[in-house]
Design a protein around this motif. Structure first.
Motif, PDB file in Angstrom:
ATOM      1  N   MET A 264     -14.768   8.633   1.655  1.00 57.60           N
ATOM      2  CA  MET A 264     -13.705   8.073   2.480  1.00 57.60           C
ATOM      3  C   MET A 264     -12.425   7.948   1.654  1.00 57.60           C
ATOM      4  O   MET A 264     -12.428   7.354   0.580  1.00 57.60           O
ATOM      5  CB  MET A 264     -14.120   6.680   2.996  1.00 57.60           C
ATOM      6  N   ASN A 265     -11.328   8.503   2.160  1.00 57.20           N
ATOM      7  CA  ASN A 265     -10.034   8.435   1.489  1.00 57.20           C
ATOM      8  C   ASN A 265      -9.087   7.561   2.301  1.00 57.20           C
ATOM      9  O   ASN A 265      -8.936   7.771   3.513  1.00 57.20           O
ATOM     10  CB  ASN A 265      -9.416   9.828   1.344  1.00 57.20           C
ATOM     11  N   ILE A 266      -8.435   6.602   1.652  1.00 55.32           N
ATOM     12  CA  ILE A 266      -7.570   5.647   2.353  1.00 55.32           C
ATOM     13  C   ILE A 266      -6.249   5.500   1.606  1.00 55.32           C
ATOM     14  O   ILE A 266      -6.239   5.239   0.398  1.00 55.32           O
ATOM     15  CB  ILE A 266      -8.252   4.273   2.476  1.00 55.32           C
ATOM     16  N   ILE A 267      -5.159   5.660   2.328  1.00 54.55           N
ATOM     17  CA  ILE A 267      -3.828   5.380   1.773  1.00 54.55           C
ATOM     18  C   ILE A 267      -3.369   4.022   2.290  1.00 54.55           C
ATOM     19  O   ILE A 267      -3.491   3.723   3.479  1.00 54.55           O
ATOM     20  CB  ILE A 267      -2.803   6.463   2.157  1.00 54.55           C
ATOM     21  N   VAL A 268      -2.864   3.197   1.378  1.00 55.96           N
ATOM     22  CA  VAL A 268      -2.332   1.878   1.724  1.00 55.96           C
ATOM     23  C   VAL A 268      -0.898   1.808   1.227  1.00 55.96           C
ATOM     24  O   VAL A 268      -0.587   2.274   0.122  1.00 55.96           O
ATOM     25  CB  VAL A 268      -3.169   0.752   1.085  1.00 55.96           C
TER      26      VAL A 268
ATOM     27  N   LYS B  71     -16.084  -3.604  -0.493  1.00 53.72           N
ATOM     28  CA  LYS B  71     -17.384  -4.252  -0.300  1.00 53.72           C
ATOM     29  C   LYS B  71     -18.274  -3.419   0.611  1.00 53.72           C
ATOM     30  O   LYS B  71     -19.482  -3.300   0.400  1.00 53.72           O
ATOM     31  CB  LYS B  71     -17.203  -5.644   0.326  1.00 53.72           C
ATOM     32  N   HIS B  72     -17.661  -2.853   1.642  1.00 47.87           N
ATOM     33  CA  HIS B  72     -18.419  -2.067   2.614  1.00 47.87           C
ATOM     34  C   HIS B  72     -18.620  -0.618   2.167  1.00 47.87           C
ATOM     35  O   HIS B  72     -19.622   0.011   2.515  1.00 47.87           O
ATOM     36  CB  HIS B  72     -17.698  -2.074   3.971  1.00 47.87           C
ATOM     37  N   HIS B  73     -17.648  -0.100   1.409  1.00 53.50           N
ATOM     38  CA  HIS B  73     -17.680   1.304   0.980  1.00 53.50           C
ATOM     39  C   HIS B  73     -17.304   1.387  -0.503  1.00 53.50           C
ATOM     40  O   HIS B  73     -16.153   1.698  -0.835  1.00 53.50           O
ATOM     41  CB  HIS B  73     -16.706   2.145   1.814  1.00 53.50           C
ATOM     42  N   PRO B  74     -18.247   1.100  -1.389  1.00 58.11           N
ATOM     43  CA  PRO B  74     -17.945   1.087  -2.832  1.00 58.11           C
ATOM     44  C   PRO B  74     -17.423   2.416  -3.360  1.00 58.11           C
ATOM     45  O   PRO B  74     -16.747   2.440  -4.387  1.00 58.11           O
ATOM     46  CB  PRO B  74     -19.299   0.745  -3.474  1.00 58.11           C
ATOM     47  N   ASP B  75     -17.719   3.508  -2.675  1.00 54.03           N
ATOM     48  CA  ASP B  75     -17.302   4.823  -3.145  1.00 54.03           C
ATOM     49  C   ASP B  75     -15.977   5.284  -2.524  1.00 54.03           C
ATOM     50  O   ASP B  75     -15.540   6.419  -2.740  1.00 54.03           O
ATOM     51  CB  ASP B  75     -18.386   5.868  -2.850  1.00 54.03           C
ATOM     52  N   ALA B  76     -15.316   4.426  -1.745  1.00 49.96           N
ATOM     53  CA  ALA B  76     -14.053   4.807  -1.105  1.00 49.96           C
ATOM     54  C   ALA B  76     -12.976   5.076  -2.154  1.00 49.96           C
ATOM     55  O   ALA B  76     -12.910   4.404  -3.186  1.00 49.96           O
ATOM     56  CB  ALA B  76     -13.595   3.704  -0.159  1.00 49.96           C
ATOM     57  N   SER B  77     -12.134   6.060  -1.872  1.00 49.83           N
ATOM     58  CA  SER B  77     -11.009   6.389  -2.763  1.00 49.83           C
ATOM     59  C   SER B  77      -9.713   5.897  -2.133  1.00 49.83           C
ATOM     60  O   SER B  77      -9.498   6.060  -0.921  1.00 49.83           O
ATOM     61  CB  SER B  77     -10.927   7.904  -2.971  1.00 49.83           C
ATOM     62  N   PHE B  78      -8.859   5.284  -2.962  1.00 54.80           N
ATOM     63  CA  PHE B  78      -7.609   4.716  -2.466  1.00 54.80           C
ATOM     64  C   PHE B  78      -6.407   5.331  -3.181  1.00 54.80           C
ATOM     65  O   PHE B  78      -6.484   5.693  -4.354  1.00 54.80           O
ATOM     66  CB  PHE B  78      -7.578   3.200  -2.683  1.00 54.80           C
TER      67      PHE B  78
ATOM     68  N   HIS C 235      -0.925  15.177   2.791  1.00 55.00           N
ATOM     69  CA  HIS C 235      -1.589  16.479   2.876  1.00 55.00           C
ATOM     70  C   HIS C 235      -2.522  16.693   1.679  1.00 55.00           C
ATOM     71  O   HIS C 235      -3.653  17.168   1.828  1.00 55.00           O
ATOM     72  CB  HIS C 235      -0.538  17.593   2.930  1.00 55.00           C
ATOM     73  N   LYS C 236      -2.072  16.286   0.502  1.00 53.63           N
ATOM     74  CA  LYS C 236      -2.871  16.481  -0.709  1.00 53.63           C
ATOM     75  C   LYS C 236      -4.067  15.529  -0.763  1.00 53.63           C
ATOM     76  O   LYS C 236      -5.178  15.930  -1.132  1.00 53.63           O
ATOM     77  CB  LYS C 236      -1.981  16.273  -1.945  1.00 53.63           C
ATOM     78  N   PHE C 237      -3.868  14.265  -0.402  1.00 49.73           N
ATOM     79  CA  PHE C 237      -4.933  13.260  -0.519  1.00 49.73           C
ATOM     80  C   PHE C 237      -5.921  13.328   0.647  1.00 49.73           C
ATOM     81  O   PHE C 237      -7.063  12.906   0.523  1.00 49.73           O
ATOM     82  CB  PHE C 237      -4.298  11.857  -0.596  1.00 49.73           C
ATOM     83  N   ASN C 238      -5.444  13.836   1.791  1.00 53.12           N
ATOM     84  CA  ASN C 238      -6.278  13.999   2.994  1.00 53.12           C
ATOM     85  C   ASN C 238      -6.963  12.682   3.400  1.00 53.12           C
ATOM     86  O   ASN C 238      -8.194  12.584   3.453  1.00 53.12           O
ATOM     87  CB  ASN C 238      -7.337  15.081   2.755  1.00 53.12           C
ATOM     88  N   PRO C 239      -6.179  11.653   3.753  1.00 54.36           N
ATOM     89  CA  PRO C 239      -6.773  10.339   4.061  1.00 54.36           C
ATOM     90  C   PRO C 239      -7.464  10.312   5.423  1.00 54.36           C
ATOM     91  O   PRO C 239      -7.080  11.028   6.352  1.00 54.36           O
ATOM     92  CB  PRO C 239      -5.561   9.408   4.052  1.00 54.36           C
ATOM     93  N   ASP C 240      -8.470   9.449   5.535  1.00 57.32           N
ATOM     94  CA  ASP C 240      -9.112   9.187   6.814  1.00 57.32           C
ATOM     95  C   ASP C 240      -8.301   8.195   7.640  1.00 57.32           C
ATOM     96  O   ASP C 240      -8.427   8.149   8.866  1.00 57.32           O
ATOM     97  CB  ASP C 240     -10.519   8.635   6.581  1.00 57.32           C
ATOM     98  N   VAL C 241      -7.506   7.388   6.961  1.00 55.64           N
ATOM     99  CA  VAL C 241      -6.654   6.413   7.631  1.00 55.64           C
ATOM    100  C   VAL C 241      -5.516   6.033   6.680  1.00 55.64           C
ATOM    101  O   VAL C 241      -5.684   6.078   5.456  1.00 55.64           O
ATOM    102  CB  VAL C 241      -7.466   5.162   8.049  1.00 55.64           C
ATOM    103  N   VAL C 242      -4.364   5.673   7.256  1.00 52.50           N
ATOM    104  CA  VAL C 242      -3.232   5.172   6.482  1.00 52.50           C
ATOM    105  C   VAL C 242      -2.878   3.793   7.016  1.00 52.50           C
ATOM    106  O   VAL C 242      -2.711   3.606   8.227  1.00 52.50           O
ATOM    107  CB  VAL C 242      -2.017   6.115   6.558  1.00 52.50           C
ATOM    108  N   ILE C 243      -2.786   2.821   6.112  1.00 51.20           N
ATOM    109  CA  ILE C 243      -2.593   1.415   6.485  1.00 51.20           C
ATOM    110  C   ILE C 243      -1.302   0.899   5.861  1.00 51.20           C
ATOM    111  O   ILE C 243      -1.066   1.084   4.659  1.00 51.20           O
ATOM    112  CB  ILE C 243      -3.773   0.553   5.994  1.00 51.20           C
ATOM    113  N   GLY C 244      -0.481   0.231   6.657  1.00 50.89           N
ATOM    114  CA  GLY C 244       0.752  -0.360   6.144  1.00 50.89           C
ATOM    115  C   GLY C 244       0.758  -1.861   6.336  1.00 50.89           C
ATOM    116  O   GLY C 244       0.365  -2.355   7.397  1.00 50.89           O
ATOM    117  N   THR C 245       1.202  -2.588   5.319  1.00 50.70           N
ATOM    118  CA  THR C 245       1.238  -4.050   5.407  1.00 50.70           C
ATOM    119  C   THR C 245       2.654  -4.613   5.335  1.00 50.70           C
ATOM    120  O   THR C 245       2.851  -5.792   5.056  1.00 50.70           O
ATOM    121  CB  THR C 245       0.370  -4.688   4.299  1.00 50.70           C
ATOM    122  N   GLY C 246       3.647  -3.768   5.584  1.00 53.66           N
ATOM    123  CA  GLY C 246       5.009  -4.269   5.670  1.00 53.66           C
ATOM    124  C   GLY C 246       5.864  -3.952   4.460  1.00 53.66           C
ATOM    125  O   GLY C 246       5.380  -3.556   3.409  1.00 53.66           O
TER     126      GLY C 246
END
Length: 364
Positions: A1-5, A26-33, A89-100
């Motif tokens: 799982m790839n996630i951009i924050v 906690k839920h996905h210890p192998d997730a990449s950020f 495009h390079k990181f290929n995230p499953d989701v992108v999250i913004g916190t302001g």
């Protein structure tokens, strides 16, 4: 799982982002950020300290008045959006999250236009310009305070609370006493003005220092790094009371809040989340120098619930602050009522709630 924050500018945007990352881990210890922040922003220091991969964009915020600076901002936005698109495009995230914060603008816009699932999180009772803009494009909008939901499309918006609240619940009382020198068993007032401190709060505290030494309670007074040297010099001139401890900054806020009976502070979103998660009474002195005066609106919402007392900067003085602290701490019935009211407002499982929103967006 790839996630951009993405989130930046102030701790109020950064700490919720980090709290959400920790919850996902906690839920996905192998997730990449990949964390995308503003160049030279506070977020770079905090994110790297948390061992999360970080990259930056050159971006500035819009001015609310027409100016030449806004033309430069538009150009920077276009360039930042192009770079964000390449990173996505390079990181290929499953989701992108913004916190302001304004850095979220080009990142979340690029993600939405690229067809990547997107979520934004709004911490304040009144949204900032960036999240208002992004609300048209993102898949889901999470808000910390129910008052903010009215500003966004109803079908997209979910009240989750602030994920930072979930990280403040397990403070260690012994560590707090060891690190600060506070006396166990004595009522404690924590006074602080945010990560950078607040000069009006510092001035009010200095004005009451000479009258505090005979009080039955103790004060932990956090000045902010920028103000510490001047404050400690003035405090020594006035005379340091044995029941006042002065620190430039706290890295162990969860521990200290665990031994606190009353908080005096600004009314930033992260502070509100922490206070309500723990059920802590507060005297709030909102900053008047923020967008849409959102801190006073945050504070008034808490005051309306019975959890806080609001003193504006114009009303603030050492005498007023000392009087209000005394009134609250010596009235056990009021103190208990404020604690109960704060807990009713708080959402201590906010990180889990926001994680579930992210999961829903990824799976839809």
């Amino acid at each position: 799982m790839n996630i951009i924050v993405s989130g930046g500018g102030t701790g109020g945007h950064i700490y919720p982002a980090l709290a959400l990352i920790h919850e996902i881990q906690k839920h996905h210890p192998d997730a990449s950020f990949l964390y995308i922040g503003a160049r030279n922003g506070l977020e770079q220091k905090l994110v790297i300290r948390d061992n999360i991969p970080f990259t930056s964009l050159a971006i500035t915020g819009f001015k609310r008045k027409l100016s030449l600076e806004n033309v430069k901002t538009v150009i920077n936005f276009i360039r930042a959006q192009a770079k964000a698109k390449r990173l996505i495009h390079k990181f290929n995230p499953d989701v992108v999250i913004g916190t302001g914060g304004y850095v979220c603008g080009p990142v979340l816009y690029a993600a939405a236009k690229s067809g990547v699932p997107t979520v934004i999180h709004e911490q304040n009772s009144v949204p900032g310009l960036t999240n208002k803009f992004l609300s048209k494009y993102v898949d889901k909008i999470a808000v910390s305070m129910k008052e903010a939901a009215a500003y966004f499309p109803q079908e997209k918006t979910v009240v989750t609370g602030n994920p930072r609240a979930s990280e403040i619940l397990n403070g260690d009382r012994k560590k707090a006493y060891d690190a600060t020198g506070l006396v166990p068993g004595k009522k404690t007032v924590l006074i602080f003005g945010g990560s950078r401190g607040a000069r009006p709060i510092n001035d009010a505290v200095l004005a009451l220092l000479g009258k505090i030494k005979d009080k039955a309670y103790q004060i932990l007074y956090v000045t902010g790094d920028v103000h510490y040297d001047k404050v400690i010099e003035e405090a020594k001139r006035i005379g340091l009371a044995p029941n006042v401890i002065i620190k430039p900054f706290l890295h162990n806020m969860a521990d200290v809040l665990a031994v606190t009976d009353l908080v005096v502070s600004r009314a930033g979103a992260t502070t509100i989340a922490e206070l309500t998660a723990l059920g802590l009474p507060s005297i709030l002195i909102p900053s008047p120098y923020v967008t849409n005066n959102h801190q006073e609106k945050n504070a008034r919402a808490l005051e309306k619930s019975g959890a806080a007392l609001v003193i504006t900067e114009q009303e603030l003085s050492g005498e007023r602050l000392l009087s209000e602290i005394g009134r609250i701490l010596t009235d056990e019935e009021r103190l208990t009522a404020m604690k109960t009211a704060a807990r009713k407002v708080g959402i201590p499982d906010a990180a889990e709630r926001l994680y579930q929103v992210v999961q829903t967006v990824m799976n839809s």
